[in-house]
Structures are given as structure tokens and as C-alpha cells.
Design a protein around this motif. Sequence first.
Motif, PDB file in Angstrom:
ATOM      1  N   GLY A  34       0.800  -1.216   0.000  1.00 22.99           N
ATOM      2  CA  GLY A  34       0.000   0.000   0.000  1.00 22.99           C
ATOM      3  C   GLY A  34       0.830   1.261   0.000  1.00 22.99           C
ATOM      4  O   GLY A  34       2.054   1.229   0.176  1.00 22.99           O
ATOM      5  N   TRP A  35       0.133   2.349  -0.239  1.00 20.03           N
ATOM      6  CA  TRP A  35       0.697   3.692  -0.129  1.00 20.03           C
ATOM      7  C   TRP A  35      -0.059   4.459   0.944  1.00 20.03           C
ATOM      8  O   TRP A  35      -1.291   4.399   1.010  1.00 20.03           O
ATOM      9  CB  TRP A  35       0.580   4.441  -1.455  1.00 20.03           C
ATOM     10  CG  TRP A  35       1.497   3.974  -2.527  1.00 20.03           C
ATOM     11  CD1 TRP A  35       1.220   3.075  -3.523  1.00 20.03           C
ATOM     12  CD2 TRP A  35       2.866   4.378  -2.729  1.00 20.03           C
ATOM     13  NE1 TRP A  35       2.324   2.890  -4.321  1.00 20.03           N
ATOM     14  CE2 TRP A  35       3.350   3.683  -3.866  1.00 20.03           C
ATOM     15  CE3 TRP A  35       3.722   5.259  -2.069  1.00 20.03           C
ATOM     16  CZ2 TRP A  35       4.656   3.835  -4.340  1.00 20.03           C
ATOM     17  CZ3 TRP A  35       5.003   5.413  -2.547  1.00 20.03           C
ATOM     18  CH2 TRP A  35       5.461   4.710  -3.660  1.00 20.03           C
ATOM     19  N   PHE A  36       0.679   5.168   1.759  1.00 22.30           N
ATOM     20  CA  PHE A  36       0.126   6.075   2.760  1.00 22.30           C
ATOM     21  C   PHE A  36       0.761   7.447   2.552  1.00 22.30           C
ATOM     22  O   PHE A  36       1.780   7.569   1.863  1.00 22.30           O
ATOM     23  CB  PHE A  36       0.443   5.571   4.177  1.00 22.30           C
ATOM     24  CG  PHE A  36      -0.371   4.375   4.593  1.00 22.30           C
ATOM     25  CD1 PHE A  36      -0.101   3.115   4.078  1.00 22.30           C
ATOM     26  CD2 PHE A  36      -1.411   4.503   5.493  1.00 22.30           C
ATOM     27  CE1 PHE A  36      -0.848   2.003   4.455  1.00 22.30           C
ATOM     28  CE2 PHE A  36      -2.162   3.405   5.883  1.00 22.30           C
ATOM     29  CZ  PHE A  36      -1.877   2.160   5.359  1.00 22.30           C
ATOM     30  N   ARG A  37       0.180   8.445   3.163  1.00 27.34           N
ATOM     31  CA  ARG A  37       0.778   9.777   3.086  1.00 27.34           C
ATOM     32  C   ARG A  37       0.558  10.519   4.397  1.00 27.34           C
ATOM     33  O   ARG A  37      -0.370  10.230   5.143  1.00 27.34           O
ATOM     34  CB  ARG A  37       0.204  10.568   1.914  1.00 27.34           C
ATOM     35  CG  ARG A  37      -1.269  10.938   2.063  1.00 27.34           C
ATOM     36  CD  ARG A  37      -1.770  11.585   0.781  1.00 27.34           C
ATOM     37  NE  ARG A  37      -3.173  12.003   0.883  1.00 27.34           N
ATOM     38  CZ  ARG A  37      -3.875  12.476  -0.145  1.00 27.34           C
ATOM     39  NH1 ARG A  37      -3.324  12.591  -1.346  1.00 27.34           N
ATOM     40  NH2 ARG A  37      -5.135  12.835   0.044  1.00 27.34           N
ATOM     41  N   GLN A  38       1.435  11.466   4.643  1.00 32.49           N
ATOM     42  CA  GLN A  38       1.318  12.285   5.835  1.00 32.49           C
ATOM     43  C   GLN A  38       1.605  13.734   5.460  1.00 32.49           C
ATOM     44  O   GLN A  38       2.729  14.060   5.051  1.00 32.49           O
ATOM     45  CB  GLN A  38       2.265  11.816   6.929  1.00 32.49           C
ATOM     46  CG  GLN A  38       2.052  12.547   8.248  1.00 32.49           C
ATOM     47  CD  GLN A  38       2.739  11.881   9.417  1.00 32.49           C
ATOM     48  OE1 GLN A  38       3.658  11.074   9.233  1.00 32.49           O
ATOM     49  NE2 GLN A  38       2.308  12.180  10.618  1.00 32.49           N
ATOM     50  N   ALA A  39       0.591  14.556   5.599  1.00 30.75           N
ATOM     51  CA  ALA A  39       0.728  15.979   5.333  1.00 30.75           C
ATOM     52  C   ALA A  39       1.239  16.673   6.590  1.00 30.75           C
ATOM     53  O   ALA A  39       1.073  16.163   7.703  1.00 30.75           O
ATOM     54  CB  ALA A  39      -0.620  16.565   4.912  1.00 30.75           C
TER      55      ALA A  39
END
Length: 124
Positions: A34-39
Motif C-alpha cells: 500500500g501507499w500512505f501519506r502524511q501531510a
Amino acid sequence: VQLQASGGGLVQAGGSLRLSCAASGRTVSVYAMGWFRQAPGKDREFVARISRSGGSTWYADSVKGRFTISRDIAKNTLDLQMNNLKPEDTAVYYCAADPRESTVYYYGRSYDYWGRGTLVTVSS
């Protein structure tokens, strides 16, 4: 497995980027990935996932229709094609591997292996 994400950069709103996650040590085909992101100032959030077989994909509602997750078995990579980028897509993006193919695919703790992130900045 060791993971290394790349492909981030600065792009204008409406533009495209393709992220890639190189895997070493094991083939990507033995994991759901999977891909996750954190702004900045926000919690990490789920972006997309592909099943171990490669036959199923899941997306966060915020990216559905704009992002496409895929993998290249020959290159042993996980990719994320991002189109029609928006300023709210600005974040550090992380790839991750889930050896158990958990049903809770959107939960970060379902993934045992994480790559270093790559920064995506979308200007308005």
C-alpha cells in the motif's frame, strides 16, 4: 523486505507524478502492498492498496479516479500514478508491505514494512 520510495517532487495543480517503491530482499508478489501519506501537521492516512495477487485494489475516496496503484513483478516495484494533483495532495508518501494481507487494509499497523518517504508538493 526493504522498501525505498522515489519519484516525488514539485508539481503544479492539475499535473501528474508517478511514484515508485523499489523492493529488495523479497518479491513484491508475496505481500499486499500500500501507499500512505502524511501531510504537515496531520496524521498519516491511507491512500491505496493492491492485493497480494494483484487482482484487487482499494483507494481512499479522496484519490479515487485520480490515482492508480500497480506493481511490476519483473522490476520488483510498487507504483502510484497520480493524475490531476491538488494542493491537498501535498504530503510525504510512504510505501508499505503487509505480509498477512489483513482485511483492515487502511490501518497502518496492518503493514510490517515501510519505506522512507518521498515528498510530493503540489502548488496552486
